[in-house]
Design an enzyme around this catalytic site. Structure first.
Site, short mmCIF file in Angstrom:
data_model
loop_
_atom_site.label_atom_id
_atom_site.label_comp_id
_atom_site.label_asym_id
_atom_site.label_seq_id
_atom_site.Cartn_x
_atom_site.Cartn_y
_atom_site.Cartn_z
CG HIS A 95 -11.23 2.67 22.51
ND1 HIS A 95 -11.49 2.87 23.85
CD2 HIS A 95 -11.42 1.35 22.29
CE1 HIS A 95 -11.83 1.72 24.41
NE2 HIS A 95 -11.79 0.78 23.49
CG ASP B 159 -7.18 -6.21 23.53
OD1 ASP B 159 -7.45 -6.80 24.58
OD2 ASP B 159 -7.45 -5.01 23.35
P1 AMP Z 1 -12.17 -2.81 23.24
O1 AMP Z 1 -13.18 -1.71 23.28
O2 AMP Z 1 -11.49 -3.04 24.55
O3 AMP Z 1 -12.71 -4.07 22.61
O4 AMP Z 1 -11.01 -2.31 22.27
C1 AMP Z 1 -11.28 -1.92 20.97
C2 AMP Z 1 -9.96 -1.79 20.21
O5 AMP Z 1 -9.14 -0.81 20.85
C3 AMP Z 1 -9.16 -3.10 20.19
O6 AMP Z 1 -8.54 -3.26 18.92
C4 AMP Z 1 -8.14 -2.86 21.27
O7 AMP Z 1 -6.95 -3.60 21.12
C5 AMP Z 1 -7.88 -1.37 21.13
N1 AMP Z 1 -7.33 -0.83 22.38
C6 AMP Z 1 -7.84 -0.98 23.62
N2 AMP Z 1 -7.04 -0.39 24.54
C7 AMP Z 1 -5.99 0.14 23.84
C8 AMP Z 1 -4.81 0.85 24.21
N3 AMP Z 1 -4.53 1.15 25.49
N4 AMP Z 1 -3.95 1.24 23.23
C9 AMP Z 1 -4.21 0.93 21.93
N5 AMP Z 1 -5.30 0.26 21.52
C10 AMP Z 1 -6.18 -0.14 22.46
#
Ligand code: AMP
Length: 278
Positions: free
Chosen positions: A33, A146
């Site tokens: 994030h 994602d």
């Molecule tokens: P989430 O909180 O899981 O909904 O993720 C929020 C954003 O962070 C989304 O755009 C995800 O694709 C991105 N994200 C989550 N994990 C990662 C990671 N390991 N590397 C890069 N971006 C990430």
């Protein structure tokens, strides 16, 4: 850093930042994030992070109630990353009583995650669409982790003529290759060790691809073979798909393919992907 709960207050604060890059999240933040936050800050000058565990993107038997949350820690990480605005609405603020509109993106939502999680991408597209209307950004930041979500949001922005560039940032990984995810916190120590098999499965496909293999089925088979060496997990799907349409391929074309998978270890569902030939 301003932390704001309501849409009206967020709009008012947003008016004071001419260029604002939004990073939508569900909180329980990690370095993945934060890489998006830094990129948005660097490119837009100001960054808005939303922390919202969006109920409409969870199925009835999924982990909405148990999804990890730690607002205090998240805010401290965001303060350190020089975040300008944090939007922390409640579900009733985003979906007040009577809310009855959704954004349905077409065929790219019916495969992969969408096939296993019906309604998931309707929830994602609707909440991101609302956020875009509230923030009115020219760029918004998402993670390659994602991959299908990034494709769905890009398609939505295109089809709805949103003047928005969807910026997709690389997947940030732990030292042993496991893609960072808030859900990794569910893993018990032995499950955490087993979870490294996802990266190894992708590496197997990458190695075969680098050696000249272009048959999608052979590449899927390489991933499946690696995943099944891990007895603690169950393969949900492996895929070699077109990068835009997400349709399964027979042969990998010159512009490459998306290799992705979902693998369940105990109660935890993990996803990961790489682009072959990028
Ligand atoms: P989430 O909180 O899981 O909904 O993720 C929020 C954003 O962070 C989304 O755009 C995800 O694709 C991105 N994200 C989550 N994990 C990662 C990671 N390991 N590397 C890069 N971006 C990430």
């Amino acid at each position: 850093m301003q932390v704001i709960e309501t849409i009206a207050a967020f709009r008012a604060a947003r008016g004071r930042c001419p260029q604002l890059g939004p990073v939508p999240t569900m909180g329980f933040l990690h370095e993945g994030h934060l890489s998006l936050v830094r990129r948005a800050k660097q490119e837009c000058g100001a960054v808005a992070v939303s922390i919202f565990v969006n109920p409409t993107q969870f199925g009835a038997n999924e982990d909405f109630a148990s999804y990890p949350r730690n607002m205090e820690r998240d805010l401290s990480l965001l303060r350190d990353a020089q975040t300008d605005l944090v939007f922390t609405p409640t579900p009733t603020i985003v979906y007040p009583p009577g809310h009855d509109t959704g954004v349905e993106v077409g065929s790219v939502t019916g495969v992969l995650e969408g096939a296993v999680r019906p309604g998931h991408f309707r929830g994602v597209a609707t909440v991101v669409c609302k956020l875009v209307y509230i923030v009115q950004p020219t760029r918004a930041y998402f993670g390659q982790k994602d991959a299908q979500q990034a494709v769905v949001i890009t398609k939505m922005a295109h089809d709805l003529d949103m003047p928005l560039e969807v910026v997709v940032c690389p997947t940030v990984r732990e030292a042993d290759g496991l893609a960072m995810s808030s859900r990794n916190s569910y893993l018990k120590p032995d499950e955490r060790r087993a979870a490294t098999v996802l990266r190894r499965a992708l590496a197997a496909a990458e190695a075969r691809f680098a050696a000249g293999e272009r048959s999608a089925e052979a590449l899927r088979q390489a991933m499946r073979e690696t995943l099944t060496t891990e007895p603690m997990g169950v393969v949900e799907y492996v895929s070699i798909a077109d990068r835009q349409s997400l349709k399964e391929l027979e042969q990998v074309p010159t512009d490459g393919a998306l290799a992705s998978m979902a693998f369940r270890i105990g109660k935890t569902r993990l996803i990961d992907n790489v682009i072959l030939g990028a």
